[in-house]
Write a protein that holds these residues in place. Structure first.
Motif, PDB file in Angstrom:
ATOM      1  N   ASP A  35       9.004 -38.398   7.843  1.00 19.31           N
ATOM      2  CA  ASP A  35       8.156 -37.270   8.224  1.00 19.31           C
ATOM      3  C   ASP A  35       8.914 -35.947   8.259  1.00 19.31           C
ATOM      4  N   VAL A  37       9.578 -32.249   9.159  1.00 14.61           N
ATOM      5  CA  VAL A  37       9.165 -31.353  10.246  1.00 14.61           C
ATOM      6  C   VAL A  37       9.159 -29.909   9.758  1.00 14.61           C
ATOM      7  N   PHE A  38      10.198 -29.505   9.064  1.00 21.06           N
ATOM      8  CA  PHE A  38      10.172 -28.232   8.346  1.00 21.06           C
ATOM      9  C   PHE A  38      11.258 -28.164   7.292  1.00 21.06           C
ATOM     10  N   VAL A  39      11.115 -27.141   6.464  1.00 24.36           N
ATOM     11  CA  VAL A  39      12.036 -26.979   5.340  1.00 24.36           C
ATOM     12  C   VAL A  39      12.661 -25.594   5.455  1.00 24.36           C
ATOM     13  N   GLU A  40      13.985 -25.549   5.425  1.00 26.63           N
ATOM     14  CA  GLU A  40      14.695 -24.263   5.367  1.00 26.63           C
ATOM     15  C   GLU A  40      14.744 -23.859   3.898  1.00 26.63           C
ATOM     16  N   LEU A  41      13.903 -22.888   3.519  1.00 22.99           N
ATOM     17  CA  LEU A  41      13.854 -22.481   2.123  1.00 22.99           C
ATOM     18  C   LEU A  41      15.008 -21.526   1.829  1.00 22.99           C
ATOM     19  N   ILE A  56      17.374 -27.049   3.043  1.00 24.65           N
ATOM     20  CA  ILE A  56      17.586 -28.147   3.991  1.00 24.65           C
ATOM     21  C   ILE A  56      16.225 -28.658   4.443  1.00 24.65           C
ATOM     22  N   GLU A  58      14.403 -30.765   7.259  1.00 29.04           N
ATOM     23  CA  GLU A  58      14.544 -31.357   8.590  1.00 29.04           C
ATOM     24  C   GLU A  58      13.411 -32.350   8.774  1.00 29.04           C
ATOM     25  N   SER A  59      13.753 -33.601   9.007  1.00 29.69           N
ATOM     26  CA  SER A  59      12.713 -34.589   9.273  1.00 29.69           C
ATOM     27  C   SER A  59      12.898 -35.123  10.674  1.00 29.69           C
ATOM     28  N   VAL A  60      11.947 -35.937  11.086  1.00 28.78           N
ATOM     29  CA  VAL A  60      12.047 -36.586  12.391  1.00 28.78           C
ATOM     30  C   VAL A  60      13.353 -37.386  12.476  1.00 28.78           C
ATOM     31  N   ALA A  62      16.410 -37.012  10.401  1.00 26.72           N
ATOM     32  CA  ALA A  62      17.693 -36.322  10.234  1.00 26.72           C
ATOM     33  C   ALA A  62      17.494 -35.077   9.379  1.00 26.72           C
ATOM     34  N   ALA A  63      18.592 -34.348   9.142  1.00 32.71           N
ATOM     35  CA  ALA A  63      18.573 -33.202   8.233  1.00 32.71           C
ATOM     36  C   ALA A  63      19.105 -33.653   6.877  1.00 32.71           C
ATOM     37  N   ASP A  82       5.882 -23.967   4.730  1.00 32.86           N
ATOM     38  CA  ASP A  82       6.065 -23.400   6.077  1.00 32.86           C
ATOM     39  C   ASP A  82       4.932 -23.812   7.006  1.00 32.86           C
TER      40      ASP A  82
ATOM     41  N   ARG B 296      12.765 -22.272  15.350  1.00 33.22           N
ATOM     42  CA  ARG B 296      12.700 -23.393  14.426  1.00 33.22           C
ATOM     43  C   ARG B 296      14.068 -24.006  14.235  1.00 33.22           C
ATOM     44  N   ARG B 300      21.043 -31.825  16.471  1.00 38.67           N
ATOM     45  CA  ARG B 300      21.456 -33.199  16.181  1.00 38.67           C
ATOM     46  C   ARG B 300      22.789 -33.456  16.879  1.00 38.67           C
TER      47      ARG B 300
END
Lengths: 132, 373
Positions: A35, A37-41, A56, A58-60, A62-63, A82, B296, B300
């Motif tokens: 899943d 969670v967001f994307v660092e564009l 990058i 980011e999921s539930v 890990a990154a 976004d 945001r 970790r």
């Protein structure tokens, strides 16, 4: 449009003239990431070498770093991610694209794996932990 | 590295579409569907976790309760038979060897459930400290363990193993079975109501399968380690190896409730408590704090925490994650003792995530409302 693939599970598709490429992650990668969670564009105008970190996820879980399959300059990021990062899980090969590059060297495309080679790479254990 | 061990439910998990990972040398599902959906199922309906990697010991013989009590920070002699107790297995210098559950059945019988990563170390430590006449058995290499968690767990269990449903919170019982007793308790690691079973492979695997099918109409989902980790983190529960190590005391980790000031001597007491039973502070020890990220970012393990006013590094994240119920990115961090108090009173701090410094604010634990709070 034909896609080519990397060992780190990104895909890239070229525009008609072959000067620009759209990048995303494969369905295999999407399942590994879980899943989103967001994307660092990446910032528009940023120059990335082939294999350089560009985004990058980011999921539930890990990154995950997303690497540029080919070198170039970032010309767009998928803003739809976004507001709806789940697009990356739902349609990784389409609406879940991540960024677009103006390519430094379009001939790098032919050095990447085609679909058949990528599938062979996956069944050969390319998807085991330690990659991507 | 030794080859990871396949557990008895492994082939069933693969059939069920589980994504398998190596967790401290054991192959376990990290998720079946989606970590988010599995967490949601546990909070609103029910979830079923394979916890066969955890160790179970049976300590038997005259004075077993006293013997175990000398090794735990909490007070097992104050607990009535048929009850479970959380505690820390402490070394001489107050460091945590493990955090464990002890199930008292009589003065001469205590069962223990310990973390997978510490099973062998715990076994050696405990066995070396038992007096004559008290023995330790380890049935875990051939056992199955599972946790049924969530508000509908009782309704589901009543269709499968009705004897266990009547257990009170933290109650425990032994069900006789061929090959050894099944340990059943009304406990868990998610903050929800639920039951845990450990026992002979075949019998417990059968119960696991029955719960899986009986639970489906109630919204039960099979769950993996990903959901287990996020659910415990929402509650602020420690995970050994992250919030607890041999370098941390229960007080450092905010587990003062698990140190009894009233019981007699126990291993580690001299370092943890003064002669009157008051907690001893060790200035060089960091304190565990809860925080959430403003903006945001998902913290970790190993992300650096710094004071926003001085810029000085003041701590490090031990566990972090993302949960809408917990308000976004959140986590636990060990920070310098001097900074912990300032931070809890609102001193600004930052966490470093992918070359960016994001503001964080202090949070009390648990991070979410509901469950058994």
């Amino acid at each position: 449009m034909e896609k080519r693939y990397t060992q780190t599970h990104e895909w890239i598709a070229l525009n008609e003239s072959g000067s620009e490429g759209t990048v995303g992650i494969t369905d295999f990668a999407q399942k590994e990431v879980t899943d989103v969670v967001f994307v660092e564009l990446p910032r528009i105008g940023k120059k990335v070498p082939k294999g350089g970190e560009a985004a990058i996820i980011e999921s539930v879980k890990a990154a995950f770093s997303i690497y540029a399959p080919m070198g170039g300059e970032i010309i767009a990021g998928n803003q739809a991610l976004d507001s709806n990062p789940a697009l990356l899980n739902q349609d990784p090969l389409g609406q879940g694209w991540i960024f677009r590059l103006k390519l430094d060297n379009p001939s790098e495309f032919s050095s990447l794996m085609d679909e058949k080679a990528y599938n062979a790479y996956l069944s050969d254990g390319g998807g085991q932990p330690g990659h991507g | 590295m030794t080859k990871p061990v396949s557990l008895p439910l492994d082939s069933l998990h693969k059939e069920m579409g589980g994504h398998i990972t190596d967790f401290h040398g054991f192959l376990l599902p990290v998720r079946f569907s989606s970590i988010t959906e599995e967490c949601q199922a546990v909070r609103t309906h029910a979830g079923l976790f394979d916890i066969s990697h955890m160790g179970r010991f049976i300590v038997k013989g005259s004075g077993a309760v006293d013997a175990v009590n000398r090794l735990m920070t909490s007070n097992l002699s104050a607990v009535s038979p048929g009850k479970a107790l959380y505690g820390i297995l402490s070394n001489e210098s107050g460091g945590a060897i493990d955090d464990i559950m002890a199930y008292r059945f009589s003065d001469d019988r205590v069962d223990l459930v310990v973390n997978a990563s510490n099973r062998e170390e715990d076994k050696r430590w405990i066995a070396n400290h038992l007096p004559k006449g008290v023995s330790l058995e380890d049935p875990s290499p051939s056992h199955v363990g599972f946790a049924l968690q969530g508000p509908r767990s009782g309704e589901i269990l009543s269709l499968v193993e009705s004897l266990a449903v009547a257990l009170p919170r933290r109650g425990a019982l032994l069900l006789p079975a061929p090959g050894g007793d099944i340990l059943v308790s009304r406990t868990g690691y998610t903050g929800e109501d639920g039951w845990e079973f450990f026992g002979p492979e075949h019998q417990v695997a059968t119960v696991y399968r029955k719960i899986l099918s009986a639970g489906a109409p109630f919204g039960l989902k099979p769950c993996g380690l990903g959901a287990r980790d996020l659910l415990r983190l929402e509650m602020g529960y420690p995970l050994y190896g992250q919030e607890l190590t041999v370098a941390t005391t229960p007080f450092d980790a905010g587990l003062g409730f698990a140190v009894s000031t009233k019981k007699g001597d126990f291993v580690g007491r001299k370092f943890l408590l003064d002669a009157e039973g008051n907690p001893l502070h060790h200035e060089d020890h960091r304190l565990l704090v809860g925080f959430s990220v403003k903006g945001r970012g998902i913290p970790r393990t190993d992300c650096i925490v710094s004071s926003a006013s001085t810029g000085k590094v003041t701590g490090v994240v031990t566990s972090g994650g993302y949960s809408p119920a917990a308000g976004g990115g959140f986590g636990l961090a060990y920070v310098d003792r001097s900074f912990a108090e300032e931070f809890s009173l609102g001193a600004p701090a930052h966490v470093r995530i992918h070359e960016q410094s994001l503001p964080i604010v202090f949070r009390t634990r648990p991070f979410i409302q509901g469950g058994l709070n």
